[in-house]
Design a protein around this motif. Sequence first.
Motif, PDB file in Angstrom:
ATOM      1  N   GLU A  92       0.806  -1.218   0.000  1.00 41.20           N
ATOM      2  CA  GLU A  92       0.000   0.000   0.000  1.00 41.20           C
ATOM      3  C   GLU A  92       0.843   1.274   0.000  1.00 41.20           C
ATOM      4  OE1 GLU A  92      -4.506  -0.067   1.597  1.00 41.20           O
ATOM      5  OE2 GLU A  92      -2.989  -0.402   3.144  1.00 41.20           O
ATOM      6  N   CYS A  93       1.892   1.307   0.804  1.00 40.12           N
ATOM      7  CA  CYS A  93       2.686   2.539   0.924  1.00 40.12           C
ATOM      8  C   CYS A  93       3.602   2.761  -0.274  1.00 40.12           C
ATOM      9  CB  CYS A  93       3.536   2.488   2.181  1.00 40.12           C
ATOM     10  SG  CYS A  93       2.583   2.380   3.704  1.00 40.12           S
ATOM     11  N   TRP A  94       4.186   1.668  -0.800  1.00 45.05           N
ATOM     12  CA  TRP A  94       5.264   1.800  -1.758  1.00 45.05           C
ATOM     13  C   TRP A  94       4.891   1.386  -3.175  1.00 45.05           C
ATOM     14  CZ3 TRP A  94       8.223   4.627   1.040  1.00 45.05           C
ATOM     15  CH2 TRP A  94       8.332   4.407   2.404  1.00 45.05           C
ATOM     16  N   GLY A  95       3.753   0.779  -3.347  1.00 46.66           N
ATOM     17  CA  GLY A  95       3.334   0.425  -4.691  1.00 46.66           C
ATOM     18  C   GLY A  95       3.913  -0.865  -5.213  1.00 46.66           C
ATOM     19  N   LEU A  96       4.540  -1.667  -4.343  1.00 46.59           N
ATOM     20  CA  LEU A  96       5.070  -2.950  -4.782  1.00 46.59           C
ATOM     21  C   LEU A  96       3.921  -3.888  -5.155  1.00 46.59           C
ATOM     22  CD1 LEU A  96       7.743  -4.467  -5.134  1.00 46.59           C
ATOM     23  CD2 LEU A  96       7.493  -5.295  -2.792  1.00 46.59           C
ATOM     24  N   TYR A  97       4.093  -4.656  -6.224  1.00 44.71           N
ATOM     25  CA  TYR A  97       3.054  -5.573  -6.679  1.00 44.71           C
ATOM     26  C   TYR A  97       3.722  -6.843  -7.187  1.00 44.71           C
ATOM     27  CZ  TYR A  97       4.275  -3.526 -11.218  1.00 44.71           C
ATOM     28  OH  TYR A  97       4.950  -3.087 -12.329  1.00 44.71           O
ATOM     29  N   THR A  98       2.936  -7.840  -7.557  1.00 47.39           N
ATOM     30  CA  THR A  98       3.464  -9.168  -7.806  1.00 47.39           C
ATOM     31  C   THR A  98       4.575  -9.192  -8.851  1.00 47.39           C
ATOM     32  OG1 THR A  98       1.302 -10.080  -7.264  1.00 47.39           O
ATOM     33  CG2 THR A  98       2.826 -11.530  -8.401  1.00 47.39           C
ATOM     34  N   ALA A  99       4.386  -8.527  -9.967  1.00 45.70           N
ATOM     35  CA  ALA A  99       5.416  -8.553 -11.011  1.00 45.70           C
ATOM     36  C   ALA A  99       6.740  -8.021 -10.485  1.00 45.70           C
ATOM     37  CB  ALA A  99       4.951  -7.726 -12.210  1.00 45.70           C
ATOM     38  N   ALA A 100       6.696  -6.974  -9.665  1.00 44.44           N
ATOM     39  CA  ALA A 100       7.927  -6.399  -9.118  1.00 44.44           C
ATOM     40  C   ALA A 100       8.589  -7.358  -8.131  1.00 44.44           C
ATOM     41  CB  ALA A 100       7.615  -5.071  -8.440  1.00 44.44           C
ATOM     42  N   GLU A 101       7.789  -8.073  -7.334  1.00 42.13           N
ATOM     43  CA  GLU A 101       8.357  -9.025  -6.372  1.00 42.13           C
ATOM     44  C   GLU A 101       9.119 -10.132  -7.102  1.00 42.13           C
ATOM     45  OE1 GLU A 101       7.280  -9.571  -2.786  1.00 42.13           O
ATOM     46  OE2 GLU A 101       5.585  -8.209  -2.605  1.00 42.13           O
ATOM     47  N   PHE A 102       8.508 -10.715  -8.127  1.00 40.53           N
ATOM     48  CA  PHE A 102       9.178 -11.755  -8.892  1.00 40.53           C
ATOM     49  C   PHE A 102      10.352 -11.188  -9.694  1.00 40.53           C
ATOM     50  CE2 PHE A 102       5.469 -14.174  -7.808  1.00 40.53           C
ATOM     51  CZ  PHE A 102       5.842 -15.505  -7.904  1.00 40.53           C
ATOM     52  N   ALA A 103      10.250  -9.919 -10.095  1.00 38.50           N
ATOM     53  CA  ALA A 103      11.342  -9.286 -10.845  1.00 38.50           C
ATOM     54  C   ALA A 103      12.595  -9.147  -9.986  1.00 38.50           C
ATOM     55  CB  ALA A 103      10.899  -7.919 -11.352  1.00 38.50           C
ATOM     56  N   LEU A 104      12.427  -8.900  -8.692  1.00 40.56           N
ATOM     57  CA  LEU A 104      13.580  -8.787  -7.806  1.00 40.56           C
ATOM     58  C   LEU A 104      14.357 -10.103  -7.757  1.00 40.56           C
ATOM     59  CD1 LEU A 104      11.934  -6.793  -4.873  1.00 40.56           C
ATOM     60  CD2 LEU A 104      13.668  -5.940  -6.460  1.00 40.56           C
ATOM     61  N   ILE A 105      13.629 -11.215  -7.715  1.00 36.73           N
ATOM     62  CA  ILE A 105      14.263 -12.523  -7.723  1.00 36.73           C
ATOM     63  C   ILE A 105      15.026 -12.736  -9.033  1.00 36.73           C
ATOM     64  CG2 ILE A 105      13.789 -15.004  -7.822  1.00 36.73           C
ATOM     65  CD1 ILE A 105      13.501 -14.028  -5.013  1.00 36.73           C
ATOM     66  N   ALA A 106      14.394 -12.382 -10.148  1.00 36.49           N
ATOM     67  CA  ALA A 106      15.024 -12.563 -11.455  1.00 36.49           C
ATOM     68  C   ALA A 106      16.277 -11.705 -11.593  1.00 36.49           C
ATOM     69  CB  ALA A 106      14.023 -12.226 -12.561  1.00 36.49           C
ATOM     70  N   GLN A 107      16.206 -10.467 -11.141  1.00 38.24           N
ATOM     71  CA  GLN A 107      17.355  -9.561 -11.254  1.00 38.24           C
ATOM     72  C   GLN A 107      18.552 -10.100 -10.486  1.00 38.24           C
ATOM     73  OE1 GLN A 107      17.874  -7.153 -13.173  1.00 38.24           O
ATOM     74  NE2 GLN A 107      16.219  -5.682 -13.357  1.00 38.24           N
ATOM     75  N   ARG A 108      18.304 -10.682  -9.326  1.00 37.26           N
ATOM     76  CA  ARG A 108      19.401 -11.214  -8.531  1.00 37.26           C
ATOM     77  C   ARG A 108      20.068 -12.387  -9.243  1.00 37.26           C
ATOM     78  NH1 ARG A 108      23.467  -9.775  -5.474  1.00 37.26           N
ATOM     79  NH2 ARG A 108      24.023 -11.328  -3.865  1.00 37.26           N
ATOM     80  N   HIS A 109      19.285 -13.247  -9.839  1.00 32.91           N
ATOM     81  CA  HIS A 109      19.829 -14.388 -10.580  1.00 32.91           C
ATOM     82  C   HIS A 109      20.646 -13.899 -11.774  1.00 32.91           C
ATOM     83  CE1 HIS A 109      19.819 -18.089 -13.051  1.00 32.91           C
ATOM     84  NE2 HIS A 109      19.625 -18.742 -11.913  1.00 32.91           N
TER      85      HIS A 109
END
Length: 384
Positions: A130-147
């Motif tokens: 709610e505060c930061w606008g994080l949503y599902t695509a962004a959560e999975f994107a963080l995992i992908a970026q790290r890999h």
Amino acid sequence: MPRNPLHEVAIVGVYNTPQAKQLTGWTEPALLVDAMRGGLANAGLGPKDVDGVNAHSWVWRMSSREGAHLLGKQPCWTGQEPGIGGVLEAAAAIATGQCHTVLIAAAQCGEYTDHASTVSWTRPTNEFVECWGLYTAAEFALIAQRHMHLYGTPQEALAEVAAAIRSNGARNPEAVMFGKEVSPETVLQSRMVASPFHLLDCCINSEGGCALVMTTAERARDLDVVPVYVLGGTTDRQGMSYVTAPVWDDYGLVGRRAAQTCFAQSGLAPRDVDVLEIYDPFSFEVIRQLEAYGFCEEGEGGDYVLEGNVRIDGPTPVATNGGLLSFSHAGLAQLLQKPIAAVQQLRGDVPAELKVPEAKVAMTSNGGAGALFCDVMLLGLERP
């Protein structure tokens, strides 16, 4: 092969209602009833043959007790878990004699009305969203970026996964995106949603329902169907989805324990799996699961898919019905549609161009690293 109580259970009926971006003229109760009727018809059974129900809908919040009412009000066991978790819950109930035949059904329509925003289940109300606008695509994107940072996984590998799965859907008349052929280049040219995910790396939003019927292996022999047996299955759940930050070091290999347990239960190994109806909310999640489940080494998933291994004619075809990227992504119904796709593939109930020759063992999964959980199950044509 090790004996396990799950081996006493078979899937004898599967069914998908119509799937569409919007199902005009349908209500969720009607969709749920259609799913229940279709699943039972596919198994050659009627409502009176059932003594276990797990039925639910997304918008109307219909429960399994209400599903039992729709079925005909007879006394029955009721389950609560969606998707693969629900299949394993029902299998345990059958194996322990709590019931002998379970109908699992789910439906969703009428939820996605605010098309200026991402669908509601991608933005739950908690402090990370709610505060930061994080949503599902962004959560999975963080995992992908790290890999990508750790192993140099190229963007082209993600595009290959998306194109392979969407090409399957383009050849499946029941898929929402039927006829919409996609190449890796098309994926890379689509607009960016959450780096590294382009639009075509992301699952669709749609409406639909489905059902699956399970019974004892002994009872399955008396039915005029091809039974599909539960060879193994369990869950890996590390926290609440979209509440805890998706840190690769904590969640990058979620599902590995579940997959290893499945293989131990069944006496099988990754080399024995013919088809992978694994969860594909975003293209990279397929690469991650291939590594976590042991189909390739850590860090080698990008090269593995670029070699064509997940195409329909490859050694490990993925999401052969079009998956969440192309077939459908309807509320919680899409979780159940993964084992349904595995059953249809093993039975050969798919278009000829999507049939994996001589497929006898299928792996199916729900969830992913961005969601902090993975449910994994192995299904097979041969009873252990």
